[in-house]
Design a protein around this motif. Sequence first.
Motif, PDB file in Angstrom:
ATOM      1  N   LYS A 153      43.595  28.433  38.476  1.00 16.53           N
ATOM      2  CA  LYS A 153      44.983  28.066  38.142  1.00 16.53           C
ATOM      3  C   LYS A 153      45.762  29.285  37.639  1.00 16.53           C
ATOM      4  O   LYS A 153      46.878  29.531  38.076  1.00 16.53           O
ATOM      5  N   GLU A 154      45.162  30.035  36.698  1.00 19.03           N
ATOM      6  CA  GLU A 154      45.797  31.263  36.233  1.00 19.03           C
ATOM      7  C   GLU A 154      44.740  32.180  35.624  1.00 19.03           C
ATOM      8  O   GLU A 154      43.717  31.738  35.119  1.00 19.03           O
ATOM      9  N   ILE A 155      45.007  33.498  35.708  1.00 21.39           N
ATOM     10  CA  ILE A 155      44.121  34.515  35.145  1.00 21.39           C
ATOM     11  C   ILE A 155      44.899  35.285  34.087  1.00 21.39           C
ATOM     12  O   ILE A 155      45.944  35.877  34.390  1.00 21.39           O
ATOM     13  N   THR A 156      44.433  35.256  32.841  1.00 21.53           N
ATOM     14  CA  THR A 156      45.144  35.957  31.773  1.00 21.53           C
ATOM     15  C   THR A 156      44.823  37.443  31.799  1.00 21.53           C
ATOM     16  O   THR A 156      43.739  37.856  32.211  1.00 21.53           O
ATOM     17  N   GLU A 157      45.755  38.243  31.312  1.00 18.20           N
ATOM     18  CA  GLU A 157      45.582  39.695  31.350  1.00 18.20           C
ATOM     19  C   GLU A 157      44.529  40.195  30.367  1.00 18.20           C
ATOM     20  O   GLU A 157      44.074  41.324  30.479  1.00 18.20           O
ATOM     21  N   ASP A 158      44.151  39.364  29.385  1.00 16.98           N
ATOM     22  CA  ASP A 158      43.119  39.812  28.443  1.00 16.98           C
ATOM     23  C   ASP A 158      41.707  39.458  28.906  1.00 16.98           C
ATOM     24  O   ASP A 158      40.732  39.732  28.224  1.00 16.98           O
ATOM     25  N   SER A 159      41.593  38.840  30.106  1.00 21.53           N
ATOM     26  CA  SER A 159      40.259  38.487  30.618  1.00 21.53           C
ATOM     27  C   SER A 159      39.585  39.705  31.229  1.00 21.53           C
ATOM     28  O   SER A 159      40.243  40.621  31.735  1.00 21.53           O
TER      29      SER A 159
ATOM     30  N   LEU B 133      48.408  42.123  45.436  1.00 20.59           N
ATOM     31  CA  LEU B 133      48.825  40.757  45.785  1.00 20.59           C
ATOM     32  C   LEU B 133      50.247  40.478  45.303  1.00 20.59           C
ATOM     33  O   LEU B 133      51.016  39.772  45.963  1.00 20.59           O
ATOM     34  N   LEU B 134      50.601  41.051  44.141  1.00 20.81           N
ATOM     35  CA  LEU B 134      51.954  40.884  43.620  1.00 20.81           C
ATOM     36  C   LEU B 134      52.962  41.524  44.570  1.00 20.81           C
ATOM     37  O   LEU B 134      54.019  40.940  44.870  1.00 20.81           O
ATOM     38  N   GLY B 135      52.635  42.734  45.065  1.00 21.34           N
ATOM     39  CA  GLY B 135      53.519  43.421  45.996  1.00 21.34           C
ATOM     40  C   GLY B 135      53.720  42.657  47.289  1.00 21.34           C
ATOM     41  O   GLY B 135      54.782  42.744  47.924  1.00 21.34           O
ATOM     42  N   ALA B 136      52.681  41.874  47.665  1.00 17.21           N
ATOM     43  CA  ALA B 136      52.770  41.088  48.902  1.00 17.21           C
ATOM     44  C   ALA B 136      53.433  39.735  48.670  1.00 17.21           C
ATOM     45  O   ALA B 136      53.629  38.962  49.623  1.00 17.21           O
ATOM     46  N   GLY B 137      53.768  39.433  47.411  1.00 17.56           N
ATOM     47  CA  GLY B 137      54.426  38.164  47.101  1.00 17.56           C
ATOM     48  C   GLY B 137      53.493  36.966  47.105  1.00 17.56           C
ATOM     49  O   GLY B 137      53.960  35.822  47.161  1.00 17.56           O
ATOM     50  N   LEU B 138      52.185  37.225  47.027  1.00 15.00           N
ATOM     51  CA  LEU B 138      51.217  36.126  47.075  1.00 15.00           C
ATOM     52  C   LEU B 138      50.871  35.586  45.692  1.00 15.00           C
ATOM     53  O   LEU B 138      50.372  34.470  45.569  1.00 15.00           O
ATOM     54  N   ILE B 139      51.094  36.393  44.664  1.00 17.25           N
ATOM     55  CA  ILE B 139      50.901  35.911  43.299  1.00 17.25           C
ATOM     56  C   ILE B 139      52.097  36.336  42.468  1.00 17.25           C
ATOM     57  O   ILE B 139      52.907  37.169  42.893  1.00 17.25           O
ATOM     58  N   GLN B 140      52.205  35.768  41.278  1.00 21.05           N
ATOM     59  CA  GLN B 140      53.305  36.124  40.397  1.00 21.05           C
ATOM     60  C   GLN B 140      52.801  36.187  38.958  1.00 21.05           C
ATOM     61  O   GLN B 140      51.757  35.626  38.619  1.00 21.05           O
ATOM     62  N   LYS B 141      53.558  36.869  38.123  1.00 22.26           N
ATOM     63  CA  LYS B 141      53.192  37.109  36.732  1.00 22.26           C
ATOM     64  C   LYS B 141      54.061  36.262  35.818  1.00 22.26           C
ATOM     65  O   LYS B 141      55.292  36.270  35.930  1.00 22.26           O
ATOM     66  N   LEU B 142      53.423  35.535  34.901  1.00 19.65           N
ATOM     67  CA  LEU B 142      54.149  34.651  34.001  1.00 19.65           C
ATOM     68  C   LEU B 142      53.870  35.044  32.549  1.00 19.65           C
ATOM     69  O   LEU B 142      52.776  35.470  32.206  1.00 19.65           O
ATOM     70  N   ARG B 143      54.888  34.884  31.718  1.00 22.48           N
ATOM     71  CA  ARG B 143      54.694  35.147  30.287  1.00 22.48           C
ATOM     72  C   ARG B 143      54.002  33.953  29.643  1.00 22.48           C
ATOM     73  O   ARG B 143      54.341  32.805  29.904  1.00 22.48           O
ATOM     74  N   ARG B 144      53.012  34.236  28.791  1.00 25.49           N
ATOM     75  CA  ARG B 144      52.271  33.178  28.091  1.00 25.49           C
ATOM     76  C   ARG B 144      52.235  33.510  26.593  1.00 25.49           C
ATOM     77  O   ARG B 144      51.244  34.032  26.079  1.00 25.49           O
ATOM     78  N   PRO B 145      53.353  33.264  25.895  1.00 27.82           N
ATOM     79  CA  PRO B 145      53.382  33.595  24.465  1.00 27.82           C
ATOM     80  C   PRO B 145      52.400  32.699  23.691  1.00 27.82           C
ATOM     81  O   PRO B 145      52.169  31.556  24.103  1.00 27.82           O
ATOM     82  N   PRO B 146      51.801  33.165  22.605  1.00 31.99           N
ATOM     83  CA  PRO B 146      52.007  34.521  22.082  1.00 31.99           C
ATOM     84  C   PRO B 146      50.966  35.517  22.617  1.00 31.99           C
ATOM     85  O   PRO B 146      50.964  36.664  22.229  1.00 31.99           O
ATOM     86  N   SER B 147      50.067  35.057  23.476  1.00 32.72           N
ATOM     87  CA  SER B 147      48.940  35.892  23.884  1.00 32.72           C
ATOM     88  C   SER B 147      49.296  36.986  24.882  1.00 32.72           C
ATOM     89  O   SER B 147      48.618  37.987  24.981  1.00 32.72           O
ATOM     90  N   GLY B 148      50.375  36.825  25.673  1.00 28.74           N
ATOM     91  CA  GLY B 148      50.728  37.860  26.628  1.00 28.74           C
ATOM     92  C   GLY B 148      51.131  37.280  27.970  1.00 28.74           C
ATOM     93  O   GLY B 148      52.008  36.403  28.047  1.00 28.74           O
ATOM     94  N   PHE B 149      50.475  37.745  29.059  1.00 22.43           N
ATOM     95  CA  PHE B 149      50.846  37.349  30.411  1.00 22.43           C
ATOM     96  C   PHE B 149      49.662  36.735  31.159  1.00 22.43           C
ATOM     97  O   PHE B 149      48.503  37.000  30.836  1.00 22.43           O
TER      98      PHE B 149
END
Length: 550
Positions: free
Chosen positions: A13-19, A32-48
């Motif tokens: 479902k989602e992969i956190t940046e601290d994993s 994958l982000l450059g290809a538009g296949l995934i996107q980055k979401l903010r997840r306060p307060p832990s990060g993205f």
Amino acid sequence: MTIDVLVRTYFEKEITEDSNYFKGNVFYFKRLLGAGLIQKLRRPPSGFAWVVSSRLLEKNKEIREKYDLSMEDYLPQIYGGRIVKTGKTKSVEEEIGRIQFFLRSPAASSEVKPFVTEALRLHDQIITDHSLPDNLEDANELVDSCKRSLASLTKAALVSQGVNPSTFDEKALLEWWSKSWHPMEEVSEFINVSSDKNRKPGERASRSRSMYRQAFSEIFAFVKSQCEGARLFAIPLRGLTNDEIRELNEVRDDYVDGKYFDAAEKVTKLNERKLRLFLFNIFRMLYGEEMNSRMKRLDKNSRKYINDNIAKAKERGFSIGRNEFEQLNRTDYKSFMVPDGEPIASQNWKEVFSKVFAPLSETDVKDFLNKFADFNIQVGHLKESSITVEQQTRVLDYIHRSHEFVRKLNDAYLTLLTTGLSKGSSVGELYLSFNRGLDKAGLKPIFVDSQTAMRLGSILSEKPSVEIDTEDWSHIEQYYSVSYPIFMAFISRLTQQSSEELSLTKVKIQLGEAHGPIITFSVHRLTAIKTKAGPRLFTEDELKEFLAEG
């Protein structure tokens, strides 16, 4: 690999940046982000966190509704470079080539090679065949092949750590990673995915193979790294905690990278932290809770230095911890641990430290403590120019001996618990000694009253096993609400109960695995049953077996 990251992100479902997974695959996430296949979401307060793009999810939904297929079913086949069942892609050939190159290298020991070779044989079959099973039997066959491959590679990992893998079955081999000093979430996720019988066979097989590839890659990298490091010096797991193994691996990595000062600094901090805590713990158990009583076991200069430091700290408004050995000068340890002038040093060596460091001689221990003091002064004053390539041989010898030093300190806790207990003349009066109680005149008695014993026994018997860090006096006192010496004496006494005592306590405690000072005890509640041969105490398992026999 890029497709594996995409499919895994979809599953999770989602992969956190601290994993750890994200940190190890940043390049692919950005791709994958450059290809538009995934996107980055903010997840306060832990990060993205990173998720599959909404546009791709919509397309995947359409395909699922129309063809009953999800992206894990078709993406690996379309973009994995494989449509037919034979032949190898360039990436697969390169992967196998890297493993074969390792097997030919001097780093691959004769003990490791057979396990890596068998894992490679299975791995070649698994990654070459990109077809997806469409029935339960074929799906199970693929999953079983993945398990055997990872199990074989794990055996190589164990051998590289000085552990005999022959006592582990396949399940235990894969589960070992979750408890190791280098846990791998990829292996845990493979276990979870491959055990999910609620999914369709094809889907489970596809997910298992995807997770398998991640796990295989990580385990092989670990084996390779450990084997290469072992050419310099091995770090066997015995007698060390996971944290200590991790620290010693960092020390070795620094040394290999030519960071000799950093290596010396890290191992010196480990030595000092362990020694100060060890002295405080052992002296409390042997010589009592009063600091003045413990200080009598020190030489005159060390006593003065500690008292002066405490007075200065109070003057300047600093807090004073309970461990007086934190106030010692770097060069003072040898003054009361090995024969070095005052009679108390010879007495301490005879009654305590000769047993702790056996079979090392007093000369061996004194020489190490001198080296420890020398390095401590250099790293303590950040004299980085004093430890360079010219000192590499000296640093390597110091690291080797530090490894042994830490293990000796750790082993002493178990030795004291299993062989150091003796009884006093009064009920509940106990002594702990490294010298078979021959030094009882100089020891402080530890009194364990019946109420405390019953309370501790009740707490311990709540679980079938209990893991105790016998070095962590603070946690023991907070969790069990009793002083550290009392708890340690009680545990020692509980493991050595007579038949009569077992009939009263109805609790049997046995020593299990020990990882340094962290010891696992198995706990059994006992039930008294009248048998033809007379009254007998049964554990739960023994009672079931007895009743089954009629």
